[in-house]
Design an enzyme around this catalytic site. Structure first.
Site, mmCIF file in Angstrom:
data_model
loop_
_atom_site.group_PDB
_atom_site.id
_atom_site.type_symbol
_atom_site.label_atom_id
_atom_site.label_comp_id
_atom_site.label_asym_id
_atom_site.label_seq_id
_atom_site.Cartn_x
_atom_site.Cartn_y
_atom_site.Cartn_z
ATOM 1 N N LYS A 215 27.514 43.155 40.180
ATOM 2 C CA LYS A 215 28.765 42.801 39.508
ATOM 3 C C LYS A 215 29.066 43.749 38.359
ATOM 4 C CE LYS A 215 28.374 37.885 40.679
ATOM 5 N NZ LYS A 215 28.135 36.520 40.188
ATOM 6 N N SER B 131 30.102 31.226 40.921
ATOM 7 C CA SER B 131 30.111 32.131 39.768
ATOM 8 C C SER B 131 31.515 32.392 39.213
ATOM 9 C CB SER B 131 29.465 33.464 40.144
ATOM 10 O OG SER B 131 30.177 34.093 41.181
#
Length: 803
Positions: free
Chosen positions: A735, A692
C-alpha cells in the site's frame, strides 16, 4: 417381395413371338426390384393383394405392368408410383414351401401409366406402350463401343458377374437393349436403375450409363487394391515370422544371442548400475523375469519394457555437487536479480547450513508476490547459484491428481506423474524443482492435486514418495522445492503449513529504473538485434516510461515498452534512416504514443466528501478514492462500486460511528432523518472488498457532514470498530509503495502497524511522512481541513523520531 438374383437377355429368336400388350393391365407395385425390357428375372410375391393380381394375370394374358414405388412403404398408394414402368410376361409360376409365390418373368417393353382404372382388390390402369428408337448414329456407335469396353473391364474384376456375360453383350445389336442389359447387371441402387428406365432417348441413356459404369469401375478397382494390400500385409507378416524363426534357429546353431536375449542382459546390467534401493531393485528384477518369459508379440510386453525403462532411467543415486562457496553464490544471485534481499539471504543461509551439515534436507520455499516481480526467474537463478539442475512445472489450471502421482500401469498409455518425470529429465535426485502458480490448482471429479502435493512438499514424508506408476518409493528429500503464488488465500492451509513463505513486494520507481538499466534494456537490445551504441536510454526517459506508460508492481509492461522502442529503432536502422538513436523524455511519445497513465493525485484538490484510501490486490497495492454525497430521502445508505460484503459492513460501521458522535463532530443529530447517504468508489467494474477501507469511508462521511474538505495529498488505511478504534491491517508495504507511485507523500496507518515500517525500503521512507493513529478522532484531526478540536496522532519520519 425378394430382389432379383439373376438377369439374362431374352433370346433374339424369340423377339418375334412376344405377346401383344393390351391398353389396360394389372399394376404390380414393387419397392426393391426393377425389370428392364427383354430381361428375364425371378420374382417372389409375399403379399396377399399382389398374389391376387398375379392370379388374375395368369388367368388372362399373363401380362402385367411392373412399376417401382418412389419410397419403400408397406401401404400401396397411387401417388407413390413412378409413371414409367415395364410390361412383363409371366413365363412360369411356382409355389414356395413357405407359402409364398415364385415367378419367372420377362420384360416386354417400357410403358407409361396414364390412369388408374381399378383400386380394389388390386390395381389396374390404362397404359401406353413406349416404342424403342432403333436408329443409330456415329455418336451412338461410339457410345456403344465405350460402354461395351467398360462393362467388359467390370466383368473381369467383379466376382459377382460371370465371364460369359462379357461375351454375351457383344451379341446384342440394338443400343437401347444393350444399355438395359448392362444396367440390369450393374450393382447400382433402385433410384439409378429407375433413372435409366425413364431415359427414353437412347443416346442420353448410353451417356448416363457411361457415368455409372465409370463410377462402378473406380469402386471395383479401389476395392481390389485394398484387398490386394491386405493380402500382401498378411503374407509379409507370415514371411517375417518364418524368417525370424529361421534366424533364431541359425543363431542357436552358431551360438549367437538374439536381440531379445541381448535386451534382457542389458536390463540386468542397467539394474545393477542404477544403484536402486532394495525395494526398487527387487521390483525391477521381478518385472525383468516376467519380461523374459513373455513373447514379444504379447500386448503386455511393451508395457513391461516401458516400466523397466523408467525404473533404470531414474537417478536413484545420482546427485549434482552443491556449490558451497557462499561469496560466489551471492555474486551470482546479485547478477541475475536486483534487490530481493530476503530471498537471497534465505538461499545463502541454506547453503551455509549445507556446508556445515551435508545431510540437511531441502527447504520448501513459497515465493509470493504480484506478477512480474521475478518469482519464476528467481528459481532458475537459485539453481545456477547452487550448481544444481533446474526443473519448472506450472500447476496453473491443474485438476487431475494423476498429474502429480501418475497413472496406474493398468491404464493404456500410463506414465509417472510430473514429479518423477521432472526428476528423470533432470538426471539428478537433488535438482531445484519449481512448482509455478500453486495458488491456481483446482479440483474436480479426477481428484485434488493440492492434496497430492501434501506428501511431495513435506520433508517428513517425501523421503518415501510413492508414484502410482512406479509402485515403489522414491526419495525426494534432497530436492529443493520452490513454489510461486500471487496470493495465499486460495492455497489450502495444510499445504501452506508445509512451506516457508517469502514475500516479494512490488518495486518502487527507483528499483524499476535500476532493473531496466541492468537487465531489461540489455536483454531487449539483444533480442531485437541492436548492437552497442545503436540505442541509448536516458535516465529521465526511463523514469518517464515508468511513471506515464506503466502502472504495475512488477516490470513486465516496462520491458514491453522498452522492447517497442528497440523494435522501432531496429526498423529505422534497417531502412537506413538512422544509425544511432537516443531515447529522451522529449521523443518517448514518438515511440510509445500518447501518455497512458496520469497521476490521480495531481489532478485532484481538497474537496468535501472525497477521501483517498489504500488497498491491496494480488497484483500489488492501489489507491482508492471514496466519494460520499447526501440527497433527500429517508435514512437510506446506498453503496456502489461493486463492493464486497466486508466493505459494505465497514461502511455501515462508519455511518453508525458518525451518527453516535454527531454532537462531538458539530453535526446536526437528526441529519439522517430526511436524507439518504450515497457512498461510491470509482472503477465500478473492479470488485473490491476487505475491512481496511473503514478509515477512508469514515473520513469521507465526516467530511461530507461537517462540510470540511479532505487533504487530497494524504492517504490512509485501517479497519475501524463502532467505538472508533483503528485496527491494524495487512499489505502495508504494498500500500505504501502504491501511494509512493501515485505521488502521495503522507500516509495514515494504524498504530499497531508501526512495526511494518521496517519492511519499507529506506529510500522510500526518506521521502514520506507516516502518521500512526489509534482512534478515528485522530484521523479526522489529520485529514479534515479547518479542524483543530481533536488531538493528533504520532508522526514518524525517516529517522524514526516522533514529532
Amino acid at each position: 417381395m425378394a430382389e432379383q438374383n439373376k438377369n439374362v437377355l431374352h433370346k433374339p429368336g424369340e423377339s418375334s413371338d412376344l405377346p401383344h400388350i393390351p391398353d389396360e393391365l394389372p399394376i404390380l407395385p414393387v419397392a426393391n426390384i426393377l425389370i428392364f425390357p427383354y430381361v428375364v428375372a425371378p420374382l417372389v410375391i409375399t403379399d396377399e393383394q399382389r398374389m391376387a393380381l398375379v392370379n388374375e394375370s395368369l388367368s388372362d394374358r399373363k401380362i402385367m405392368g411392373l412399376f417401382a414405388m418412389k419410397s419403400k412403404e408397406e401401404e400401396i398408394r397411387i401417388e407413390n408410383l413412378h409413371k414409367i414402368g415395364t410390361a412383363v410376361f409371366i413365363l412360369k409360376m411356382f409355389r414356395i414351401s413357405d407359402g409364398n409365390m415364385g415367378l419367372m418373368i420377362q420384360g416386354l417393353s417400357r410403358i407409361r401409366l396414364k390412369k388408374i382404372t381399378q383400386e380394389k382388390p388390386f390395381l389396374k390402369g390404362l397404359i401406353q406402350t413406349i416404342l424403342e428408337d432403333t436408329s443409330r448414329s456415329v455418336k451412338i456407335e461410339a457410345l456403344v463401343r465405350e460402354v461395351t469396353e467398360l462393362f467388359q473391364q467390370i466383368v473381369s474384376i467383379a466376382p459377382f458377374l460371370p465371364d460369359e456375360l462379357g461375351t454375351a453383350i457383344t451379341n446384342v445389336d440394338q443400343p437401347g437393349r444393350l444399355a438395359d442389359l448392362i444396367t440390369s447387371n450393374l450393382n447400382i441402387d433402385i433410384a439409378e436403375r429407375q433413372s435409366i428406365l425413364e431415359t427414353l432417348d437412347v443416346e442420353n441413356r448410353l451417356v448416363k450409363l457411361l457415368i455409372y459404369l465409370n463410377k462402378e469401375l473406380e469402386l471395383l478397382k479401389l476395392g481390389s487394391k485394398i484387398q490386394s494390400e491386405v493380402k500382401s500385409k498378411i503374407e509379409e507378416g507370415q514371411k517375417e515370422y518364418f524368417l525370424r524363426e529361421q534366424m533364431k534357429a541359425i543363431q542357436k546353431e552358431l551360438g549367437e544371442k538374439d536381440e531379445r536375449t541381448v535386451e534382457i542382459e542389458e536390463f540386468k546390467i542397467q539394474i545393477e548400475e542404477a544403484a536402486m534401493p532394495d525395494e526398487a531393485k527387487e521390483q525391477a528384477e521381478k518385472e525383468l523375469d516376467r519380461l523374459a518369459k513373455m513373447p514379444p508379440q504379447a500386448a503386455e510386453y511393451t508395457v513391461s519394457r516401458t516400466y523397466l525403462d523408467w525404473l533404470v532411467g531414474l537417478p536413484w543415486n545420482k546427485s549434482t555437487e552443491d556449490r558451497l562457496d557462499i561469496n560466489q553464490a551471492k555474486t551470482i544471485l546479485d547478477e541475475d536479480h536486483y534487490d530481493l534481499l530476503d530471498v537471497k539471504d534465505r538461499i545463502l543461509e541454506f547453503l551455509s547450513v549445507r556446508k556445515l551439515k551435508s545431510s540437511s534436507k531441502g527447504p520448501i520455499l513459497c515465493l509470493v508476490g504480484p506478477p512480474g516481480v521475478g518469482k519464476t526467474s528467481l528459481g532458475r537463478s537459485i539453481a545456477r547459484a547452487m550448481g544444481r539442475k533446474f526443473i519448472r512445472y506450472s500447476l496453473g489450471g491443474m485438476r487431475d491428481e494423476a498429474e502429480i502421482r501418475g497413472h496406474r500401469r493398468t491404464y493404456i498409455g500410463s506414465l509417472p506423474g510430473r514429479i518423477i518425470q521432472g526428476i528423470k529429465k533432470a538426471g539428478s535426485n537433488n535438482p531445484v524443482f519449481m512448482l509455478d502458480e500453486i495458488d491456481k490448482v483446482g479440483m474436480d471429479f479426477r481428484g485434488d492435486p493440492a492434496s497430492a502435493l501434501l506428501e511431495v512438499l513435506d520433508p517428513e514424508q517425501n523421503f518415501s514418495f510413492s508414484d502410482h506408476y512406479l509402485e515403489v518409493s522414491f526419495d525426494l528429500s534432497k530436492v529443493m522445492f520452490i513454489t510461486t503464488a500471487n496470493v495465499l488465500d486460495t492455497i489450502p492451509r495444510p499445504l501452506m503449513d508445509r512451506m516457508e513463505v517469502l514475500r516479494l513486494p512490488g518495486y518502487i520507481d527507483a528499483e524499476k529504473a535500476e532493473i531496466a538499466r541492468r537487465y531489461l534494456i540489455p536483454r531487449q537490445k539483444d533480442e531485437n538485434g541492436l548492437k552497442k551504441g545503436e540505442i541509448q536510454f536516458s535516465k529521465s526517459a526511463i523514469r518517464k516510461m515508468i511513471n506515464e506508460y506503466t502502472r504495475e508492481a512488477g516490470v513486465r509492461n516496462l520491458e514491453r515498452e522498452i522492447g517497442t522502442c528497440c523494435r522501432k529503432v531496429a526498423r529505422m536502422i534497417a531502412e537506413g534512416k538512422e544509425k544511432t538513436m537516443q531515447i529522451t523524455p522529449e521523443n518517448v511519445s514518438d515511440f510509445l504514443g500518447q501518455q497512458k497513465f496520469f497521476s490521480e493525485v495531481a489532478q485532484r484538490k481538497d474537496e468535501v466528501g472525497i477521501a483517498t484510501g489504500l488497498a491491496w490486490t494480488p497484483v500489488g497495492g492501489v489507491i482508492l478514492f471514496v466519494e460520499a454525497t447526501v440527497m433527500p430521502g429517508s435514512k437510506g445508505l446506498v453503496l456502489t462500486g461493486q463492493l464486497g460484503d466486508v466493505m459494505k459492513e465497514s461502511a455501515h460501521a462508519a455511518l453508525s460511528f458518525i451518527r453516535s458522535h454527531a454532537k462531538e463532530l458539530d453535526i446536526q443529530e437528526d441529519f439522517f432523518q430526511n436524507q439518504d447517504v450515497h457512498i461510491h468508489i470509482p472503477e465500478g467494474a473492479t470488485p473490491k472488498d476487505g475491512p481496511s477501507a473503514g478509515v477512508t469511508l469514515a473520513t469521507a462521511l465526516a467530511s461530507l457532514l461537517t462540510k470540511r474538505a479532505v487533504k487530497h495529498d494524504l492517504a490512509m488505511t485501517g479497519e475501524i470498530t463502532l467505538r472508533g478504534k483503528v485496527l491494524p491491517v495487512g499489505g502495508i508495504k504494498e500500500k505504501v509503495l502504491a501511494a509512493r507511485r501515485s505521488g502521495i507523500r503522507q500516509v495514515i496507518l494504524p498504530r499497531l502497524n508501526e512495526k511494518d515500517l521496517e519492511e519499507i525500503p529506506e529510500n522510500v521512507r526518506e521521502k514520506m511522512t507516516f502518521y500512526f493513529v489509534e482512534w478515528l478522532n485522530e484521523v479526522f484531526q489529520l485529514t479534515l481541513k479547518g479542524n483543530t478540536k481533536h488531538r493528533s496522532g504520532s508522526k514518524k519520519s525517516l529517522s524514526g523520531k516522533k514529532n
